[in-house]
Write a protein that holds these residues in place. Structure first.
Motif, PDB file in Angstrom:
ATOM      1  N   ALA A 178     -15.123 -26.674 -19.168  1.00 29.99           N
ATOM      2  CA  ALA A 178     -15.528 -25.982 -17.926  1.00 29.99           C
ATOM      3  C   ALA A 178     -15.391 -24.472 -18.197  1.00 29.99           C
ATOM      4  N   PRO A 179     -16.265 -23.936 -17.398  1.00 32.02           N
ATOM      5  CA  PRO A 179     -16.547 -22.363 -17.582  1.00 32.02           C
ATOM      6  C   PRO A 179     -15.335 -21.520 -16.805  1.00 32.02           C
ATOM      7  N   LEU A 180     -14.236 -21.618 -17.455  1.00 35.86           N
ATOM      8  CA  LEU A 180     -13.019 -20.824 -16.805  1.00 35.86           C
ATOM      9  C   LEU A 180     -11.956 -20.719 -18.002  1.00 35.86           C
ATOM     10  N   VAL A 184     -12.227 -30.703 -19.161  1.00 36.13           N
ATOM     11  CA  VAL A 184     -11.513 -29.509 -18.491  1.00 36.13           C
ATOM     12  C   VAL A 184     -11.954 -28.411 -19.366  1.00 36.13           C
ATOM     13  N   SER A 211     -16.216 -27.357  -0.705  1.00 40.68           N
ATOM     14  CA  SER A 211     -16.429 -26.273  -1.441  1.00 40.68           C
ATOM     15  C   SER A 211     -15.428 -25.814  -2.070  1.00 40.68           C
ATOM     16  N   LEU A 212     -15.161 -25.772  -3.514  1.00 45.04           N
ATOM     17  CA  LEU A 212     -13.976 -25.423  -4.151  1.00 45.04           C
ATOM     18  C   LEU A 212     -14.347 -24.642  -5.139  1.00 45.04           C
ATOM     19  N   THR A 213     -13.263 -23.652  -5.341  1.00 44.80           N
ATOM     20  CA  THR A 213     -13.563 -22.825  -6.667  1.00 44.80           C
ATOM     21  C   THR A 213     -12.945 -23.826  -7.878  1.00 44.80           C
ATOM     22  N   ALA A 214     -13.052 -23.334  -8.844  1.00 48.37           N
ATOM     23  CA  ALA A 214     -12.587 -24.091 -10.269  1.00 48.37           C
ATOM     24  C   ALA A 214     -11.036 -24.488  -9.936  1.00 48.37           C
ATOM     25  N   ALA A 241     -10.293 -26.866  -7.567  1.00 53.04           N
ATOM     26  CA  ALA A 241     -10.701 -28.222  -7.717  1.00 53.04           C
ATOM     27  C   ALA A 241      -9.720 -28.892  -8.603  1.00 53.04           C
ATOM     28  N   LEU A 242      -9.155 -28.239  -9.703  1.00 52.38           N
ATOM     29  CA  LEU A 242      -7.968 -28.573 -10.542  1.00 52.38           C
ATOM     30  C   LEU A 242      -6.759 -28.932  -9.801  1.00 52.38           C
TER      31      LEU A 242
END
Lengths: 250, 508
Positions: free
Chosen positions: B384-386, B381, B299-302, B305-306
């Motif tokens: 991606a929603p960030l 990348v 379970s990783l936040t964005a 994960a990066l």
């Protein structure tokens, strides 16, 4: 408001380099629709879709994705959308499962759900034998399928695909088309550019034809035939008729 | 097309490509800045000549040149240069087999692969000689100015050494292909290149530490021990040094030996080149049988994960592994110095601090390029929603954490000798790393990780800015560790370097 909004609404979109690449394009694509965007080389298809995906800044115009203004709320817009470019961009040193885990992380998915989805997609797309093999050893077709799995894993409401069938063999192309059909049947919206007119003819509910940055015709095959001004039912004939008339007018 | 025409045609083709590559490298792809780049380059060349003059003027006396000690120092310098050339040649020759840009086209044509590789190997020798000449030109030119035109023969010695190095690199590469196979040759060659390039310099430094307790290789070269064990002045061993000093017979002998050796190697091995290149191509298409272990998704936040992705890619990058090995190898002498003098020499941290800052500044630059510019899936990348800022922050954090992991044990070692020195070193490493990352952010480009090798040629400005920033932060840290206020001018110079870099960067 969001649930009733179209999947994609583009209004008067413009982008110029040395000359206009997209020239006042307006387009509405409804939810659950399979839409094919066609046009000759350099017509502005990829530029349009890259602006929708947030990869290019438009000069002017509005882009709304599922009711979200993509220019003012890009992060929210990206969270409901997936983009698959024509050249699969994946990491050579990650295997497909690791790649999907990374994509799931970017979209902040629950790990358990992500893993289930990943295994399902790997199975559907016939990637099981390579699930734990680094992507550097995969063929272009397999890489394209890994990229597609990455686009589907987070269940986007809108999927944008730029020439998704390039480099795929017949069996892989069929797998990809089947996966996309299922997604559309489940309410996902798919926008696809392709030069394979037969695919557009068979799969798309509506087709948009773009030339010199403008939408020159749009509708079902029958509607396009009327707009082209002749009785042809073959998309290739209709497409050539529309685009040659446009280039003659230019 | 007859055989001779094919050879000359290939030569012309390679020359055209090499020239365009060189021109693009010098202009950094921006023709608008050609004038500024030219003025900057002239200023830099002038500065290097002035530095070379300052170093050589006190030591280049006729009576000193006649001594055996001069022959030892000169020979050691030539050996050091040769080891660097060897390292470069191994890398280039191996790349000639694996680069696929136009090789598939040429190997699938009826043209002779023997001729192609003969030209390619020859051009590696020429490029090696030109690059080394360029780097050593300030010293050769100033030696000529101070002591006479005979020093210009050093350019001929460089040419001969380049031919010798290229020939040896070909033999080494073919031997690797035969012994370990094409799949492992590239990685092993990269590691060998890194070790060959660093081994002699590090060996001399280690000897200096063990014998004299410092990092100066000149103390070893000037020692009685070396003078006693060195061959007699009339020995052939001194032929390269005598050639540099202008002995005509030595120059001719060296040129003939180098040229004949390379020609023999090319003639002997050229019929195998095509086969090895095809075997190398098979490797890149071959499915990697080694799979990753199956483990549950995390379970990783964005951002997590990066960061995790960046670390995994860094760990799995063989090119980076060899580059990192090079950086770590250069850290061996300071670490040895630290171990030897721990507690005995309270000033050791003053020597170590700048070395560590310099090494980690350079390492941070390389890692930052890989994380920021070398993104293999930029579209993924970017969609991606960030926010973009969050993506960059996560990538930068990945680099800084990697640097901290490697630096921490060394800073801990310095802390045993001096707490103040450790604080200065840690601060120096941090600012040098942050500066390198900032420069990479300002000069970021869209590239793939496989283009890492070309990162320094893509933008000369960012390369120089990164190098000067590391040098100035290293100087500042050294003086800070010694408790000297001389640290302040170096801090100012580092900040000016960063300000200039930002002002001329595309992001300004």
């Amino acid at each position: 408001m969001r649930s009733s909004a179209p999947a994609l609404q583009i209004t008067d979109l413009r982008k110029s380099y040395t000359r206009p690449a997209v020239d006042g394009l307006s387009l509405t694509i409804h939810r659950g629709e399979f839409y094919a965007l066609l046009g000759p080389n350099g017509a502005g298809k990829t530029t349009t879709l890259r602006m929708v995906a947030g990869l290019l800044q438009p000069d002017a115009g509005q882009i709304c994705i599922c009711g979200i203004d993509a220019r003012t709320s890009p992060v929210e817009a990206k969270s409901v959308m997936a983009w698959v470019p024509d050249e699969p961009m994946i990491y050579d040193k990650l295997d497909p499962m690791e790649y999907l885990e990374f994509v799931a992380g970017l979209w902040a998915m629950d790990a358990r759900r992500a893993e289930t989805q990943a295994r399902e997609l790997i199975g559907i797309l016939g990637l099981e034998p390579h699930a734990n093999t680094r992507c550097q050893g995969l063929s272009k077709g397999m890489r394209q399928k890994v990229a597609l799995a990455g686009a589907l894993i987070h269940d986007p409401e809108l999927i944008i695909l730029d020439e998704p069938l390039t480099g795929l063999d017949a069996a892989s192309a069929r797998q990809v088309k089947e996966v996309l059909r299922q997604r559309v049947a489940n309410g996902t919206t798919v926008i696809m550019t392709t030069h394979i007119l037969e695919v557009a003819e068979r799969m798309a509910e509506r087709i948009g034809v773009i030339a010199q940055g403008r939408l020159i015709a749009e509708g079902t095959l029958a509607e396009l035939s009327v707009q082209a001004g002749h009785g042809g039912t073959n998309l290739e004939e209709i497409f050539l008729s529309l685009t040659s008339a446009e280039s003659a007018a230019a | 097309m007859n055989a001779t025409a094919t050879l000359t045609w290939f030569a012309r083709h390679e020359l055209t490509l090499a020239w365009r590559d060189w021109a693009a490298m010098m202009a950094g792809g921006r023709t608008k800045r050609e004038r500024a780049v030219t003025i900057g380059a002239l200023f830099f060349i002038g500065l290097l000549h002035w530095l070379a003059y300052a170093i050589l003027a006190p030591i280049l006396k006729p009576e000193m040149l006649a001594s055996k000690q001069a022959l030892i120092v000169l020979t050691a310098t030539l050996l050091l240069t040769f080891s660097m050339m060897m390292s470069q040649a191994i890398e280039q020759v191996t790349r000639a087999f694996y680069a696929r840009s136009d090789l598939d086209l040429i190997l699938s044509s009826p043209a002779s692969s023997q001729h192609l590789f003969a030209i390619r190997i020859g051009s590696i020798a020429v490029a090696g000689a030109m690059m080394t000449s360029l780097l050593t030109a300030p010293f050769i030119n100033m030696a000529t100015y101070l002591n006479g035109a005979h020093f210009l023969s050093a350019y001929a010695v460089i040419a001969a050494m380049s031919m010798l190095a290229t020939g040896l690199a070909v033999i080494g590469a073919i031997a690797l292909f035969k012994s370990v196979g094409p799949k492992r040759t590239r990685l092993i060659a990269q590691i060998v290149a890194a070790v060959v390039g660093a081994a002699l310099l590090i060996g001399l430094q280690v000897a200096a530490i063990m014998l004299y307790g410092n990092l100066s290789r000149f103390d070893v070269l000037k020692s009685d021990l070396i003078a006693r064990s060195a061959p007699d002045a009339s020995s052939l061993f001194w032929l390269p040094a005598n050639a540099v000093l202008g002995d005509a017979l030595s120059i001719v002998a060296l040129m003939i030996a180098g040229g004949a050796f390379l020609a023999t190697v090319i003639a002997h091995y050229s019929n195998q080149f095509g086969g090895h290149a095809i075997a190398a191509a098979g490797v890149s298409d071959h499915t990697d049988a080694k799979g990753s272990a199956q483990r549950p998704f995390r379970s990783l936040t964005a951002k997590q994960a990066l960061r995790a992705k960046e670390w995994t890619l860094l760990k799995r990058d063989p090119w980076l592994a060899s580059q990192t090995l090079m950086q770590i190898l250069y850290l061996v002498p300071p670490a040895l110095l630290l171990w030897r003098d721990m507690g005995a020499n309270t000033q050791v941290h003053v020597i170590l601090a700048p070395v560590l800052v310099m090494a980690f500044g350079q390492l941070a630059g390389g890692l930052a390029w890989l994380a920021i510019s070398g993104e293999d899936a930029p579209d993924l990348v970017a969609t991606a929603p960030l926010p973009r800022r969050a993506i960059m922050r996560a990538k930068n954090e990945a680099v800084l954490m990697a640097i901290a992991t490697v630096a921490l044990p060394l800073v801990g070692g310095v802390a045993i000798v001096s707490i103040g020195g450790a604080i200065a070193t840690a601060a120096g490493i941090a600012v040098a790393a942050v500066s390198a990352i900032a420069i990479q952010l300002w000069f970021r480009v869209t590239a793939t990780r496989s283009q890492f090798r070309r990162r320094q040629t893509a933008s000369k400005t960012s390369t120089f800015a990164e190098a000067f920033s590391s040098i100035f932060w290293a100087g500042a840290t050294g003086f800070a560790a010694a408790g000297s206020l001389f640290a302040l001018p170096f801090v100012a110079l580092a900040l000016i370097t960063l300000a200039i870099a930002y002002a001329i960067s595309p992001r300004a």
